[in-house]
Design a protein around this motif. Structure first.
Motif, PDB file in Angstrom:
ATOM      1  N   LEU A   6       0.837  -1.207   0.000  1.00 34.27           N
ATOM      2  CA  LEU A   6       0.000   0.000   0.000  1.00 34.27           C
ATOM      3  C   LEU A   6       0.868   1.251   0.000  1.00 34.27           C
ATOM      4  CD1 LEU A   6      -2.819  -0.870   2.566  1.00 34.27           C
ATOM      5  CD2 LEU A   6      -3.086  -0.540   0.121  1.00 34.27           C
ATOM      6  N   THR A   7       1.875   1.251   0.859  1.00 39.21           N
ATOM      7  CA  THR A   7       2.763   2.408   0.951  1.00 39.21           C
ATOM      8  C   THR A   7       3.457   2.662  -0.376  1.00 39.21           C
ATOM      9  OG1 THR A   7       3.126   1.969   3.301  1.00 39.21           O
ATOM     10  CG2 THR A   7       4.734   3.387   2.210  1.00 39.21           C
ATOM     11  N   ARG A  11       2.685   6.061  -2.369  1.00 44.00           N
ATOM     12  CA  ARG A  11       3.824   6.986  -2.481  1.00 44.00           C
ATOM     13  C   ARG A  11       4.159   7.227  -3.958  1.00 44.00           C
ATOM     14  NH1 ARG A  11       7.274   8.637   1.305  1.00 44.00           N
ATOM     15  NH2 ARG A  11       6.706   6.934   2.707  1.00 44.00           N
ATOM     16  N   ASP A  12       4.205   6.184  -4.740  1.00 45.63           N
ATOM     17  CA  ASP A  12       4.493   6.337  -6.174  1.00 45.63           C
ATOM     18  C   ASP A  12       3.435   7.193  -6.856  1.00 45.63           C
ATOM     19  OD1 ASP A  12       6.722   4.777  -5.826  1.00 45.63           O
ATOM     20  OD2 ASP A  12       5.983   3.075  -7.007  1.00 45.63           O
ATOM     21  N   PRO A  19       2.693   4.845 -13.743  1.00 48.10           N
ATOM     22  CA  PRO A  19       2.367   4.908 -15.176  1.00 48.10           C
ATOM     23  C   PRO A  19       0.936   5.408 -15.390  1.00 48.10           C
ATOM     24  CG  PRO A  19       3.365   2.792 -14.625  1.00 48.10           C
ATOM     25  CD  PRO A  19       3.101   3.508 -13.328  1.00 48.10           C
ATOM     26  N   LYS A  20       0.753   6.186 -16.445  1.00 48.34           N
ATOM     27  CA  LYS A  20      -0.581   6.745 -16.734  1.00 48.34           C
ATOM     28  C   LYS A  20      -1.650   5.673 -16.825  1.00 48.34           C
ATOM     29  CE  LYS A  20       0.040  11.163 -18.798  1.00 48.34           C
ATOM     30  NZ  LYS A  20      -0.686  12.075 -19.604  1.00 48.34           N
ATOM     31  N   ARG A  25      -6.958   4.205 -12.307  1.00 49.54           N
ATOM     32  CA  ARG A  25      -7.396   3.074 -11.492  1.00 49.54           C
ATOM     33  C   ARG A  25      -7.018   3.290 -10.014  1.00 49.54           C
ATOM     34  NH1 ARG A  25      -5.312  -2.653 -13.334  1.00 49.54           N
ATOM     35  NH2 ARG A  25      -5.648  -1.575 -15.275  1.00 49.54           N
ATOM     36  N   ILE A  26      -5.815   3.793  -9.781  1.00 49.94           N
ATOM     37  CA  ILE A  26      -5.373   4.055  -8.407  1.00 49.94           C
ATOM     38  C   ILE A  26      -6.206   5.173  -7.796  1.00 49.94           C
ATOM     39  CG2 ILE A  26      -3.454   4.902  -7.004  1.00 49.94           C
ATOM     40  CD1 ILE A  26      -1.580   3.399  -8.951  1.00 49.94           C
ATOM     41  N   LYS A  27      -6.513   6.197  -8.569  1.00 54.17           N
ATOM     42  CA  LYS A  27      -7.333   7.301  -8.075  1.00 54.17           C
ATOM     43  C   LYS A  27      -8.703   6.787  -7.614  1.00 54.17           C
ATOM     44  CE  LYS A  27      -7.392  10.854 -10.728  1.00 54.17           C
ATOM     45  NZ  LYS A  27      -7.713  11.811 -11.797  1.00 54.17           N
TER      46      LYS A  27
END
Length: 77
Positions: A6-7, A11-12, A19-20, A25-27
């Motif tokens: 998760l970290t 953090r990335d 990567p775009k 998806r992360i958002k």
């Protein structure tokens, strides 16, 4: 997912090196209810680890005034 993963992901993402193809998806994942407490704990840990930046307020104001002057001068040409 464990806290180390998760970290790394969070953090990335906030460092802008994700990567775009994964960013959207992360958002959505960050905004979801999934692992809400774990994500909050990781984000707090990252936040608490940040060092405050020294800000040159006088320099920032000088730059702002110069940019504003150039902008206004361009409008009156």
């Amino acid at each position: 997912m464990n806290l180390t993963d998760l970290t790394h992901i969070i953090r990335d993402y906030f460092d802008g090196i994700t990567p775009k193809s994964y960013s959207e998806r992360i958002k959505r994942w960050l905004l979801s209810e999934s692992q809400k407490d774990e994500k909050a704990a990781v984000m707090k840990q990252i936040w608490d680890g940040l060092a405050p930046e020294e800000v040159d307020v006088a320099g920032a104001l000088r730059t702002f005034r110069e940019n504003r002057h150039e902008y206004e001068w361009g409008l009156h040409r």
